[in-house]
Design a protein around this motif. Structure first.
Motif, PDB file in Angstrom:
ATOM      1  N   GLU A 147      40.345  22.117  34.764  1.00  8.93           N
ATOM      2  CA  GLU A 147      41.613  23.244  34.837  1.00  8.93           C
ATOM      3  C   GLU A 147      40.776  24.371  34.274  1.00  8.93           C
ATOM      4  N   GLU A 148      39.884  24.472  33.381  1.00 12.28           N
ATOM      5  CA  GLU A 148      39.526  25.495  32.878  1.00 12.28           C
ATOM      6  C   GLU A 148      38.399  26.057  34.012  1.00 12.28           C
ATOM      7  N   LEU A 149      37.756  25.295  34.800  1.00 13.76           N
ATOM      8  CA  LEU A 149      36.994  25.948  36.091  1.00 13.76           C
ATOM      9  C   LEU A 149      37.878  26.390  37.090  1.00 13.76           C
ATOM     10  N   GLN A 150      39.028  25.862  37.386  1.00 10.92           N
ATOM     11  CA  GLN A 150      39.928  26.730  38.203  1.00 10.92           C
ATOM     12  C   GLN A 150      40.342  27.914  37.799  1.00 10.92           C
ATOM     13  N   ALA A 151      40.758  27.937  36.394  1.00 10.74           N
ATOM     14  CA  ALA A 151      41.173  29.157  35.873  1.00 10.74           C
ATOM     15  C   ALA A 151      40.158  30.457  36.122  1.00 10.74           C
ATOM     16  N   MET A 152      38.953  29.914  35.796  1.00  9.70           N
ATOM     17  CA  MET A 152      37.825  30.910  35.949  1.00  9.70           C
ATOM     18  C   MET A 152      37.702  31.385  37.473  1.00  9.70           C
ATOM     19  N   ASP A 153      37.581  30.373  38.418  1.00  9.73           N
ATOM     20  CA  ASP A 153      37.587  30.902  39.567  1.00  9.73           C
ATOM     21  C   ASP A 153      38.769  31.700  40.126  1.00  9.73           C
ATOM     22  N   ARG A 154      40.088  31.548  39.847  1.00 10.52           N
ATOM     23  CA  ARG A 154      41.243  32.454  39.898  1.00 10.52           C
ATOM     24  C   ARG A 154      40.710  33.888  39.325  1.00 10.52           C
ATOM     25  N   ARG A 155      40.066  33.857  38.217  1.00  9.65           N
ATOM     26  CA  ARG A 155      39.772  35.195  37.593  1.00  9.65           C
ATOM     27  C   ARG A 155      38.647  35.897  38.385  1.00  9.65           C
ATOM     28  N   LEU A 156      37.817  35.123  38.890  1.00  8.89           N
ATOM     29  CA  LEU A 156      36.645  35.560  39.627  1.00  8.89           C
ATOM     30  C   LEU A 156      37.083  36.460  41.035  1.00  8.89           C
ATOM     31  N   CYS A 157      38.183  35.391  41.307  1.00 10.69           N
ATOM     32  CA  CYS A 157      38.724  35.944  42.796  1.00 10.69           C
ATOM     33  C   CYS A 157      39.071  37.379  42.620  1.00 10.69           C
ATOM     34  N   ALA A 158      39.994  37.404  41.418  1.00  5.44           N
ATOM     35  CA  ALA A 158      40.756  38.799  41.245  1.00  5.44           C
ATOM     36  C   ALA A 158      39.904  39.720  40.985  1.00  5.44           C
ATOM     37  N   SER A 159      38.744  39.386  40.226  1.00  2.00           N
ATOM     38  CA  SER A 159      37.756  40.650  40.001  1.00  2.00           C
ATOM     39  C   SER A 159      37.064  41.044  41.207  1.00  2.00           C
ATOM     40  N   GLU A 160      36.699  40.108  42.066  1.00  2.00           N
ATOM     41  CA  GLU A 160      36.231  40.489  43.372  1.00  2.00           C
ATOM     42  C   GLU A 160      37.198  41.482  44.344  1.00  2.00           C
ATOM     43  N   ASN A 161      38.358  41.128  44.346  1.00  2.00           N
ATOM     44  CA  ASN A 161      39.343  41.839  45.113  1.00  2.00           C
ATOM     45  C   ASN A 161      39.609  43.297  44.342  1.00  2.00           C
ATOM     46  N   ARG A 162      39.399  43.524  42.965  1.00  2.00           N
ATOM     47  CA  ARG A 162      39.813  44.684  42.386  1.00  2.00           C
ATOM     48  C   ARG A 162      39.087  45.931  43.017  1.00  2.00           C
ATOM     49  N   PRO A 163      37.629  45.713  43.055  1.00  2.00           N
ATOM     50  CA  PRO A 163      36.987  46.864  43.635  1.00  2.00           C
ATOM     51  C   PRO A 163      37.539  47.367  45.014  1.00  2.00           C
ATOM     52  N   GLY A 164      37.981  46.394  45.899  1.00  2.00           N
ATOM     53  CA  GLY A 164      38.379  47.063  47.038  1.00  2.00           C
ATOM     54  C   GLY A 164      39.931  47.775  47.158  1.00  2.00           C
ATOM     55  N   GLN A 165      40.723  47.213  46.235  1.00  2.00           N
ATOM     56  CA  GLN A 165      41.940  47.941  45.959  1.00  2.00           C
ATOM     57  C   GLN A 165      41.720  49.361  45.340  1.00  2.00           C
TER      58      GLN A 165
END
Length: 241
Positions: A147-165
């Motif tokens: 579960e912790e790895l899944q949460a980290m993966d979601r945070r990583l995806c959000a961080s990758e999308n933030r520069p594009g926004q």
């Protein structure tokens, strides 16, 4: 597996109990070190991978896959669990390279009487219960890590999308810089009205504030604003406040 069992039989027991002899042979075999091996001081042995131990080694040596039954047998011969969180066992006569001591490891004598038998049964049940609890704890720890790895993966995806926004916002800002000033003025007025207890916060009042801020803009900027694509003002608060 049947042929492997024959290959794992000790050649000379010398009065050693079959269970003890097989266990000693299994632990001493270098080919099984990834699953079961001697401890650092050579006076204990560790089961490093209980799943592989149950699926492969137990059927080869004892013709069953019951890890709890193996632990009960160890207790019957006087072995003790060294660490409650690690499958590490010890016996004063079970030492690396000291096969001559194995005849000293004998099965505990059963005490006569129903009361003694009942106590022994309770001890075995408690050991089984402890084994089950330890396995469950390992499963819970693995589930928590997943579960912790899944949460980290979601945070990583959000961080990758933030520069594009942010780049999209800056592109719209470059096309129409005047919209930022008007949005900031409107935001400050809104915060001031909220801090004053919500007075004069009616829709008519907010429209008047927006109209007053617009009158101060340059006429050319107003013409450009009328031709610009509407900008999502709801995102400005996330960037500047």
């Amino acid at each position: 597996m049947g042929s492997e069992c024959k290959g794992h039989q000790p050649q000379d027991d010398g009065g050693v109990a079959p269970f003890v002899a097989k266990t000693f042979h299994m632990v001493s075999d270098p080919a099984t070190d990834a699953v079961v091996c001697w401890g650092g001081a050579s006076n204990t042995f560790l089961v490093l991978d209980p799943a592989a131990f149950s699926d492969f080694l137990l059927p080869s040596y004892f013709k069953h896959r019951n890890f709890a039954s193996f632990v009960r047998q160890l207790n019957t011969y006087g072995f003790r669990k060294v660490d409650p969180d690690v499958w590490e066992f010890a016996h004063e006569s079970f030492l690396r390279g000291q096969a001559k001591l194995l005849p000293l490891i004998v099965r505990k004598k059963k005490r006569a009487g129903a009361g003694a038998a009942g106590r022994e049964l309770c001890v075995e049940e408690e050991e089984v219960r402890g084994t089950i609890q330890a396995v469950q704890r390992l499963r819970d720890e693995r589930r928590g890590m997943e579960e912790e790895l899944q949460a980290m993966d979601r945070r990583l995806c959000a961080s990758e999308n933030r520069p594009g926004q942010m780049m999209a916002f800056l592109g719209k800002l470059a096309d129409n810089p005047g919209v930022v000033l008007r949005a900031m003025v409107a935001k400050k007025e809104e915060l001031a009205a909220a801090g004053a207890g919500g007075k004069d916060s009616s829709p008519d009042k907010r429209r008047r504030i927006g109209a007053d801020a617009g009158r101060g803009a340059d006429a050319a900027d107003q013409a450009a604003q009328s031709r610009a694509v509407p900008f999502p003002f709801c995102n400005l608060g996330q960037v500047f406040y």
